[in-house]
Design a protein around this motif. Structure first.
Motif, short mmCIF file in Angstrom:
data_model
loop_
_atom_site.label_atom_id
_atom_site.label_comp_id
_atom_site.label_asym_id
_atom_site.label_seq_id
_atom_site.Cartn_x
_atom_site.Cartn_y
_atom_site.Cartn_z
N GLU A 83 72.99 26.09 10.84
CA GLU A 83 72.88 26.56 12.22
C GLU A 83 73.40 28.00 12.33
O GLU A 83 72.79 28.83 13.02
N LEU A 84 74.50 28.27 11.66
CA LEU A 84 75.07 29.62 11.70
C LEU A 84 74.11 30.63 11.08
O LEU A 84 73.90 31.71 11.62
N ALA A 85 73.52 30.24 9.95
CA ALA A 85 72.56 31.14 9.30
C ALA A 85 71.36 31.40 10.22
O ALA A 85 70.89 32.53 10.33
N THR A 86 70.90 30.34 10.90
CA THR A 86 69.79 30.50 11.83
C THR A 86 70.18 31.44 12.97
O THR A 86 69.41 32.34 13.33
N LEU A 87 71.38 31.24 13.52
CA LEU A 87 71.84 32.11 14.61
C LEU A 87 71.99 33.55 14.13
O LEU A 87 71.64 34.49 14.86
#
Length: 150
Positions: A82-86
């Protein structure tokens, strides 16, 4: 000799009594030893039962702990994803904003240039109008002077 016989009789009685007491003590000792052995076996069985229960409990807790570790690992992976996507979305938004900023800067430059050209053209027109006004005023003054002479 009678005394000796009596003493021997008493000795025999005492020996018999002592042997009886000794036999009673031996029986009591045997009973106590059997009771102690039974208690020892019961305690050993209880200890084996507790050890088995403890081992099962520890094993169950290890399974739960491993499952919890697995869930934590899954959550960490999910959060990192999720962090990488954000971070990717943020980078894309930053790039889009930079493109928009550059487009706005170019548009502002074009508008500024157009405005400067328009102002410059209006200044030329204004100067021309002032020149015509001056000419008209001079012409009117000439005509007025001519009329005054007549």
């Amino acid at each position: 000799q009678v005394e000796l016989e009596e003493a021997r009789g008493k000795m025999t009685e005492l020996e018999a009594k002592k042997e009886g007491e000794l036999a009673t003590l031996e029986k009591q000792l045997a009973v106590m030893a059997a009771e102690l052995e039974a208690e020892k076996q019961a305690k050993a069985a209880e200890i084996r039962g507790l050890t088995t229960a403890l081992e099962e409990s520890v094993s169950a807790h290890q399974v739960e702990l491993e499952e919890a570790h697995g869930k934590v690992t899954e959550l960490e992976a999910k959060k990192e994803g999720e962090l990488a996507t954000l971070e990717k979305q943020f980078a894309e938004m930053a790039a889009e904003l930079e493109v928009e900023k550059q487009a706005k800067a170019a548009e502002t430059g074009e508008l500024t240039t157009a405005l400067e050209e328009s102002v410059s053209a209006h200044q030329v027109e204004l100067e021309e109008a002032r020149g015509k006004m001056t000419e008209l005023e001079a012409k009117k003054e000439g005509e007025l002077a001519t009329l005054e002479k007549q």
